[in-house]
Write a protein that holds these residues in place. Structure first.
Motif, PDB file in Angstrom:
ATOM      1  N   GLY A 268      -2.204   7.877  -1.219  1.00  0.00           N
ATOM      2  CA  GLY A 268      -1.695   8.069   0.134  1.00  0.00           C
ATOM      3  C   GLY A 268      -0.226   8.339   0.252  1.00  0.00           C
ATOM      4  N   ALA A 269       0.534   8.169  -0.826  1.00  0.00           N
ATOM      5  CA  ALA A 269       1.955   8.510  -0.767  1.00  0.00           C
ATOM      6  C   ALA A 269       2.098  10.027  -0.760  1.00  0.00           C
ATOM      7  CB  ALA A 269       2.696   7.913  -1.962  1.00  0.00           C
ATOM      8  N   HIS A 270       3.245  10.504  -0.357  1.00  0.00           N
ATOM      9  CA  HIS A 270       3.492  11.941  -0.396  1.00  0.00           C
ATOM     10  C   HIS A 270       4.929  12.200  -0.808  1.00  0.00           C
ATOM     11  CE1 HIS A 270       4.822  10.771   3.662  1.00  0.00           C
ATOM     12  NE2 HIS A 270       5.653  11.802   3.614  1.00  0.00           N
ATOM     13  N   ARG A 271       5.081  13.318  -1.462  1.00  0.00           N
ATOM     14  CA  ARG A 271       6.421  13.718  -1.859  1.00  0.00           C
ATOM     15  C   ARG A 271       7.123  14.321  -0.647  1.00  0.00           C
ATOM     16  NH1 ARG A 271       7.389  13.305  -7.104  1.00  0.00           N
ATOM     17  NH2 ARG A 271       5.588  13.015  -8.476  1.00  0.00           N
ATOM     18  N   GLY A 272       8.366  14.014  -0.529  1.00  0.00           N
ATOM     19  CA  GLY A 272       9.054  14.539   0.640  1.00  0.00           C
ATOM     20  C   GLY A 272      10.551  14.535   0.465  1.00  0.00           C
ATOM     21  N   GLY A 273      11.166  15.273   1.357  1.00  0.00           N
ATOM     22  CA  GLY A 273      12.605  15.355   1.386  1.00  0.00           C
ATOM     23  C   GLY A 273      13.150  14.690   2.624  1.00  0.00           C
ATOM     24  N   PRO A 274      14.340  15.053   3.004  1.00  0.00           N
ATOM     25  CA  PRO A 274      14.981  14.411   4.162  1.00  0.00           C
ATOM     26  C   PRO A 274      14.150  14.482   5.437  1.00  0.00           C
ATOM     27  CG  PRO A 274      16.562  15.690   2.901  1.00  0.00           C
ATOM     28  CD  PRO A 274      15.240  15.989   2.308  1.00  0.00           C
TER      29      PRO A 274
ATOM     30  N   GLY B 266       0.806  -1.212   0.000  1.00  0.00           N
ATOM     31  CA  GLY B 266       0.000   0.000   0.000  1.00  0.00           C
ATOM     32  C   GLY B 266       0.839   1.262   0.000  1.00  0.00           C
ATOM     33  N   PRO B 267       0.411   2.276  -0.760  1.00  0.00           N
ATOM     34  CA  PRO B 267       1.183   3.520  -0.849  1.00  0.00           C
ATOM     35  C   PRO B 267       1.052   4.434   0.361  1.00  0.00           C
ATOM     36  CG  PRO B 267      -0.179   3.150  -2.812  1.00  0.00           C
ATOM     37  CD  PRO B 267      -0.668   2.231  -1.746  1.00  0.00           C
ATOM     38  N   ALA B 268       0.085   4.192   1.236  1.00  0.00           N
ATOM     39  CA  ALA B 268      -0.104   5.103   2.365  1.00  0.00           C
ATOM     40  C   ALA B 268       1.170   5.174   3.191  1.00  0.00           C
ATOM     41  CB  ALA B 268      -1.276   4.634   3.227  1.00  0.00           C
ATOM     42  N   GLY B 269       1.674   6.376   3.355  1.00  0.00           N
ATOM     43  CA  GLY B 269       2.853   6.585   4.183  1.00  0.00           C
ATOM     44  C   GLY B 269       4.172   6.494   3.452  1.00  0.00           C
ATOM     45  N   VAL B 270       4.172   6.000   2.212  1.00  0.00           N
ATOM     46  CA  VAL B 270       5.455   5.934   1.507  1.00  0.00           C
ATOM     47  C   VAL B 270       5.810   7.318   0.991  1.00  0.00           C
ATOM     48  CG1 VAL B 270       5.061   3.543   0.848  1.00  0.00           C
ATOM     49  CG2 VAL B 270       4.469   5.372  -0.738  1.00  0.00           C
ATOM     50  N   VAL B 271       7.094   7.499   0.695  1.00  0.00           N
ATOM     51  CA  VAL B 271       7.594   8.817   0.325  1.00  0.00           C
ATOM     52  C   VAL B 271       8.195   8.756  -1.070  1.00  0.00           C
ATOM     53  CG1 VAL B 271       9.135  10.712   0.972  1.00  0.00           C
ATOM     54  CG2 VAL B 271       8.074   9.292   2.742  1.00  0.00           C
ATOM     55  N   LEU B 272       7.836   9.740  -1.864  1.00  0.00           N
ATOM     56  CA  LEU B 272       8.414   9.902  -3.201  1.00  0.00           C
ATOM     57  C   LEU B 272       9.543  10.914  -3.096  1.00  0.00           C
ATOM     58  CD1 LEU B 272       5.016  10.136  -5.060  1.00  0.00           C
ATOM     59  CD2 LEU B 272       6.666   8.309  -5.410  1.00  0.00           C
ATOM     60  N   VAL B 273      10.743  10.462  -3.364  1.00  0.00           N
ATOM     61  CA  VAL B 273      11.925  11.313  -3.234  1.00  0.00           C
ATOM     62  C   VAL B 273      12.489  11.595  -4.623  1.00  0.00           C
ATOM     63  CG1 VAL B 273      14.265  11.462  -2.321  1.00  0.00           C
ATOM     64  CG2 VAL B 273      12.453  10.425  -0.951  1.00  0.00           C
ATOM     65  N   GLU B 274      12.770  12.870  -4.891  1.00  0.00           N
ATOM     66  CA  GLU B 274      13.266  13.248  -6.210  1.00  0.00           C
ATOM     67  C   GLU B 274      14.786  13.391  -6.252  1.00  0.00           C
ATOM     68  OE1 GLU B 274      11.179  16.788  -7.178  1.00  0.00           O
ATOM     69  OE2 GLU B 274       9.244  15.796  -7.427  1.00  0.00           O
ATOM     70  N   ASP B 275      15.429  13.390  -5.107  1.00  0.00           N
ATOM     71  CA  ASP B 275      16.884  13.539  -5.045  1.00  0.00           C
ATOM     72  C   ASP B 275      17.544  12.229  -5.493  1.00  0.00           C
ATOM     73  OD1 ASP B 275      19.577  13.701  -4.298  1.00  0.00           O
ATOM     74  OD2 ASP B 275      19.133  15.013  -2.602  1.00  0.00           O
ATOM     75  N   ALA B 276      18.107  12.238  -6.679  1.00  0.00           N
ATOM     76  CA  ALA B 276      18.679  11.011  -7.243  1.00  0.00           C
ATOM     77  C   ALA B 276      19.835  10.496  -6.403  1.00  0.00           C
ATOM     78  CB  ALA B 276      19.137  11.270  -8.682  1.00  0.00           C
TER      79      ALA B 276
ATOM     80  N   LEU C 266      11.441  11.942   5.420  1.00  0.00           N
ATOM     81  CA  LEU C 266      11.951  10.578   5.608  1.00  0.00           C
ATOM     82  C   LEU C 266      12.261  10.304   7.073  1.00  0.00           C
ATOM     83  CD1 LEU C 266      14.303  10.205   2.515  1.00  0.00           C
ATOM     84  CD2 LEU C 266      12.003   9.327   2.831  1.00  0.00           C
ATOM     85  N   LEU C 267      12.775  11.316   7.739  1.00  0.00           N
ATOM     86  CA  LEU C 267      13.052  11.122   9.158  1.00  0.00           C
ATOM     87  C   LEU C 267      11.777  10.820   9.938  1.00  0.00           C
ATOM     88  CD1 LEU C 267      15.638  13.972   9.817  1.00  0.00           C
ATOM     89  CD2 LEU C 267      16.077  11.520   9.945  1.00  0.00           C
ATOM     90  N   ASP C 268      10.664  11.410   9.482  1.00  0.00           N
ATOM     91  CA  ASP C 268       9.411  11.266  10.215  1.00  0.00           C
ATOM     92  C   ASP C 268       8.466  10.254   9.584  1.00  0.00           C
ATOM     93  OD1 ASP C 268      10.299  13.263  11.917  1.00  0.00           O
ATOM     94  OD2 ASP C 268       9.438  14.855  10.681  1.00  0.00           O
ATOM     95  N   ALA C 269       8.930   9.560   8.539  1.00  0.00           N
ATOM     96  CA  ALA C 269       8.027   8.678   7.797  1.00  0.00           C
ATOM     97  C   ALA C 269       7.700   7.395   8.543  1.00  0.00           C
ATOM     98  CB  ALA C 269       8.627   8.331   6.431  1.00  0.00           C
ATOM     99  N   GLY C 270       8.415   7.121   9.622  1.00  0.00           N
ATOM    100  CA  GLY C 270       8.143   5.894  10.355  1.00  0.00           C
ATOM    101  C   GLY C 270       9.138   4.811   9.996  1.00  0.00           C
ATOM    102  N   GLY C 271       9.476   4.006  10.960  1.00  0.00           N
ATOM    103  CA  GLY C 271      10.414   2.917  10.721  1.00  0.00           C
ATOM    104  C   GLY C 271      11.832   3.299  11.066  1.00  0.00           C
TER     105      GLY C 271
END
Length: 977
Positions: free
Chosen positions: A532-538, A492-502, A541-546
């Motif tokens: 449910g995914a969201h774009r995010g940066g560092p 499931g995409p809920a909570g996953v993060v889309l990161v654009e920094d290659a 990711l720190l707060d994305a869980g896990g």
């Protein structure tokens, strides 16, 4: 005119019939009734059908039928075999057919009786000879037999027409073998007949393969093609059909169930046909009838037309039920999928019979047979393009999206082509019971399937239109698997993060952290955001869980042999790029890092190499030094953000639930507050500071804005703890005062110069003002007041007692909680063990200042001070007696008093006072001359300005104005000077 020749022996046939009628009383009536039943019943409205069927039977597979009106006659000429003797016998028998079972499609010679609907004198001419029938000639023939004539008369002159035959002559049109001539009866509209025939011509060419062309008047219809595609040309254009034909022979046991004549025809043929447009797209028929092979009255609702040699009743209108009919219908059903196969794959469902109310028993039976055959036959296009599926095993997607089915076919077996998900196929597939896969079913099926990230990206692309437009599907796709950068796949995409920094994505892919929900670069797709995914940066990711869990167990993991270098790299990179500040995320302090001796410690248990903090902590403090390698790789502020100490570390909790922050004595601080703190902003590790390092520690705290704020936090932990535990010049901060705190002179010594800013000293409890906040403060002040070695100015004594009394009034503490010293400070500045609390001014006239304790001119504070010191009040302890005489004098009669009150705008007291020439008081210590006194609420005074002024000030509650009252009573002009 010469008599016609009789090549077919009609004379014998006539004689036989007439003889049979003459000898059998009932035979005439039976033949007449049978003939009427045929042309008035079963064969009504079937004239063209019977003429066409006879023409088809006579043809050799390419017959032509021409219909025309000539001199009031309807003429039907056909090619093929000419009339023969057997045919004539069949025509005149009403019971037997002379058709060759291998060639003809008809079963009964009785069909010719249909001509009687329009004529009473039909004839059939051919190149081999001709025959004629006539009602008029038959009546003339039976006139010679009185009994027959009587029977005919009983029937109103109606006689059988087709039983008595005569020879006939006539020319057949060129190119034709036979011509039927039907002189039309009065009232029969020949033009209307031809118009009606024109409407049936095209269908007859399809039903009768032996007939290739029909000409009606000036118009013509002809068939082109004998294979799967047949085109019927006509005046209005071309009608195209897809056709599938099969043939066979009935088993012997079924043949026995047929009628006598039908047993001679065990062969069966089946033809399925469906109209198609110019592009080959089928045009389902809808309402139709069974053709056997010509139209019957058995209504059908099938998409295609069935033309079959089925057993039918003699009327040709109804199917003759039985095992033979069932067998042919079963063969027809088995053949139907082949017709479906002739159409393009995307149009095949148009030929599926839909569920609905059947139009007849045959319709219901055929529909069930066809659906059963279609379920078992492979004709449904597969999504993977490898062949066709049987509907019984197939699945179809419930949503339509370009490329989706083809993609899913790689993981979903027996999946039908994507276009079959479209609405136009729904009813047909439902009739076949093809299961529909909802988006939720798709998610369940593909979950756990290992596919490359690029495949998932293509899947998201295919699903995007569905997700954008279908809210229900969007909900069901909430568990769509998502491949992550670290190789995992999340449900499931809920909570996953889309990161654009290659670069960051590459690090995450290599680090194998296994806890960050970052979408793999090759799978990232905007549609994931809708799920449910969201774009995010560092920071995200720190707060994305896990990650927090991984950090908090990192020390246990590394001690268990787990390689956590990837985790360290990712965490420090994210902290750096997110600009995390020290204390923003306290859990980062649990990150395991290597110390200078190769051991692993929590980050918040390590200090930077060379940190000044190392010089002020106890040598036994549980703080190590970070390894030089890690310190050299990352900036100090990044390491500080994960808890590595360079200065004191903070604890920040904006919504504390309790004293659970591992701070020294935190529970004591928490419980000492009147209410729980709204937030905790505290410096930790203060208990690790050595006693002699506090000045340096305080300067470190003041140098950092965050720790400085914590130090200044109102009622905060940091200032509270330092005030009670720090050691400054050998004493606690509260044992010292600042140099400018003059009001504390004598009570506290000025703190020596220890190199700490006075603002810092004030923040940690070095006294700057006289304050009594709690029982500890009160106890400390009383001890200092009772210390006879302290030289205290009178003002300091009064201010201190007043402050103590006010704290009691304000209920800042319970006096019972204060441990009293043995001595206290008197008004004279001495210490004593047995004193009175001065609660009024007049007792000082008989008491020594060494005997009383005072809170100053505000005598209202005397009672709370007495409560605190556990001492009696002076007015309550004195046992005085007034011994001098007095004269009562109203206040208003004292002119100087009244003038003073007027000048100060003070109301003159009501009532009287007792004026003594010399006021004498007797107490246990002796007799005393006093200027004024109050006893039992009555004011006594001598007649002096000073005595009157004090009595007046007390009475009017203006004690602080007593000196002004004295001056005004002595001389009112003092008011002006």
């Amino acid at each position: 005119m010469s008599a016609p020749t009789d090549p077919f022996g009609t004379a014998a046939l006539r004689a036989a019939v007439l003889g049979a009628w003459a000898t059998s009383p009932t035979r005439f009536r039976e033949d007449a009734n049978a003939e009427e039943d045929l042309y008035l019943g079963g064969y009504r409205d079937r004239l063209l059908v019977e003429l066409a069927q006879n023409a088809a039977d006579a043809a050799d597979g390419a017959g032509t039928l021409r219909l025309s009106l000539v001199d009031g006659e309807l003429r039907a000429a056909n090619t093929g075999r000419p009339l023969d003797a057997d045919g004539v016998a069949a025509l005149a028998s009403l019971r037997a057919s002379a058709k060759n079972p291998a060639q003809g499609v008809g079963q009964f010679g009785v069909g010719f009786s249909a001509v009687l609907a329009v004529t009473d004198a039909p004839s059939v001419l051919s190149r081999a000879g001709g025959v004629a029938f006539s009602a008029e000639r038959t009546r003339a023939a039976i006139a010679e037999h009185p009994d027959l004539a009587a029977r005919a008369a009983e029937r109103g002159g109606r006689v059988p027409v087709l039983r008595v035959v005569w020879p006939a002559d006539g020319d057949v049109p060129d190119g034709f073998a036979t011509e039927v001539r039907l002189p039309l009866r009065d009232g029969v509209d020949g033009a209307a007949l031809l118009a009606d025939f024109a409407g049936q011509a095209a269908d007859l060419l399809l039903a009768l393969p032996g007939l290739e062309r029909i000409e009606i008047g000036a118009d013509a219809w002809w068939r082109v093609g004998d294979g799967a595609r047949v085109h019927i040309h006509g005046p209005d254009g071309v009608v195209s059909w897809l056709v599938h034909r099969v043939a066979g022979v009935l088993p012997e046991d079924l043949v026995e169930s047929l009628g006598v004549e039908a047993r001679e025809r065990p062969q069966w043929t089946v033809c399925w046909a469906v109209r198609v447009d110019a592009d080959g797209v089928p045009l389902p028929l809808g309402d139709d009838v069974l053709h056997a092979p010509t139209p019957t009255d058995e209504r059908l609702s099938l998409p295609a037309r069935l033309v079959a040699t089925l057993p039918i009743e003699p009327s040709r209108r109804r199917l003759h039920p039985g095992p033979a009919a069932d067998a042919v219908l079963a063969e027809a059903a088995r053949a139907y999928p082949a017709l479906v196969d002739l159409t393009a794959a995307e149009h095949r469902t148009a030929l599926v019979p839909l569920v609905g109310f059947p139009l007849s028993e045959v319709d219901e039976k055929l529909r069930e047979l066809l659906l059963s055959a279609l379920r078992r036959a492979p004709w449904l296009a597969a999504a993977d393009g490898t062949g066709d599926l049987t509907p019984a095993r197939a699945h179809v997607l419930d949503v339509s999206a370009d490329g989706l089915a083809e993609l899913l076919s790689e993981v979903v077996a027996d999946l039908a082509a994507g276009y079959l998900s479209e609405q136009r196929h729904t009813a047909a597939l439902a009739a076949l019971d093809v299961p529909r896969l909802r988006p939720a079913d798709v998610v369940e099926t593909i979950t756990g399937r290992a596919r490359p990230p690029e495949w998932w990206h293509r899947l998201y692309t295919a699903l995007a239109p569905v997700i954008e437009t279908d809210g229900t599907a969007r909900m069901e796709l909430g568990g769509l698997p998502v491949p992550l950068a670290d190789g995992r796949t999340l449900p499931g995409p809920a909570g996953v993060v889309l990161v654009e920094d290659a670069e960051l994505l590459e690090l995450l892919g290599q680090a194998e952290v296994g806890v960050l929900p970052v979408v793999h670069a090759e799978a990232a797709h905007p549609v994931l955001e809708r799920l449910g995914a969201h774009r995010g940066g560092p920071a995200d990711l720190l707060d994305a869980g896990g990650l927090q869990d991984a950090v908090e167990r990192s020390l246990d993991d590394v001690e268990s042999g787990v390689d956590i270098h990837g985790l360290i790299s990712v965490v420090l990179r994210l902290v750096r790029d997110a600009g995390v500040r020290t204390g923003d995320r306290p859990w980062l302090g649990a990150l395991a890092l290597e110390d200078s001796v190769g051991d692993w410690r929590r980050a918040d248990e390590l200090a930077l190499p060379g940190s000044p903090l190392l010089d002020i902590l106890d040598e036994d403090a549980p703080v190590g030094v970070l390894s030089d390698e890690v310190a050299a790789e990352w900036p100090d502020h990044v390491l500080a953000a994960v808890g590595v100490l360079d200065a004191f570390a903070l604890v920040v909790d904006e919504a504390p639930a309790g004293p659970d922050h591992a701070l020294a004595d935190e529970v004591v601080w928490w419980d000492a507050r009147p209410e729980p703190p709204a937030r905790v902003l505290a410096v930790r590790d203060l208990d690790l500071v050595t006693d002699d390092a506090w000045p340096r520690a305080l300067n470190l705290l003041a140098a950092e804005p965050d720790t400085w704020r914590a130090l200044l936090e109102p009622d905060g932990y940091t200032g509270w703890w330092i005030a009670r535990n720090a050691v400054l010049a050998g004493a606690a901060p509260g044992d010292w005062r600042l140099a400018e705190a003059d009001e504390l002179e004598g009570l506290y010594d000025v703190i020596p110069d220890i190199g700490v800013d006075p603002r810092v000293l004030a923040a940690i409890g070095v006294r700057s003002t006289l304050r009594v906040d709690n029982a500890d403060d009160a106890e400390d002040l009383l001890v200092r007041l009772g210390d006879q070695d302290r030289a205290l100015p009178p003002g300091a004594i009064l201010r201190t007692h007043a402050a103590l009394a006010e704290a009691v009034v304000d209920e800042l503490f319970d006096p019972a909680d204060v441990r009293l010293p043995e001595t206290t400070r008197t008004l004279a500045g001495t210490v004593a063990t047995d004193c009175l609390v001065l609660d009024a001014p007049w007792p000082l006239a008989v008491l020594s200042e060494t005997q009383v304790v005072s809170a100053g001119p505000d005598f209202a504070l005397a009672e709370p001070l007495a409560e605190l010191l556990d001492l009696p009040l002076a007015t309550e302890e004195l046992d005085e007696e007034i011994t001098s005489a007095a004269e009562p004098v109203p206040w208003s009669e004292l002119g100087a008093v009244a003038a003073a009150c007027e000048l100060l705008d003070v109301p003159t007291p009501l009532g009287s006072l007792l004026v003594h020439e010399k006021l004498m008081i007797h107490t246990p210590t002796g007799t005393h001359n006093v200027p004024w006194w109050v006893q039992d609420g009555v004011v006594h005074c001598e007649d002096t300005p000073e005595a009157l002024a004090r009595a007046l000030a007390w009475t009017t509650d203006r004690w602080t104005d007593r000196h002004l009252f004295t001056a005004l009573i002595e001389e009112p002009a003092h008011y002006l000077t």
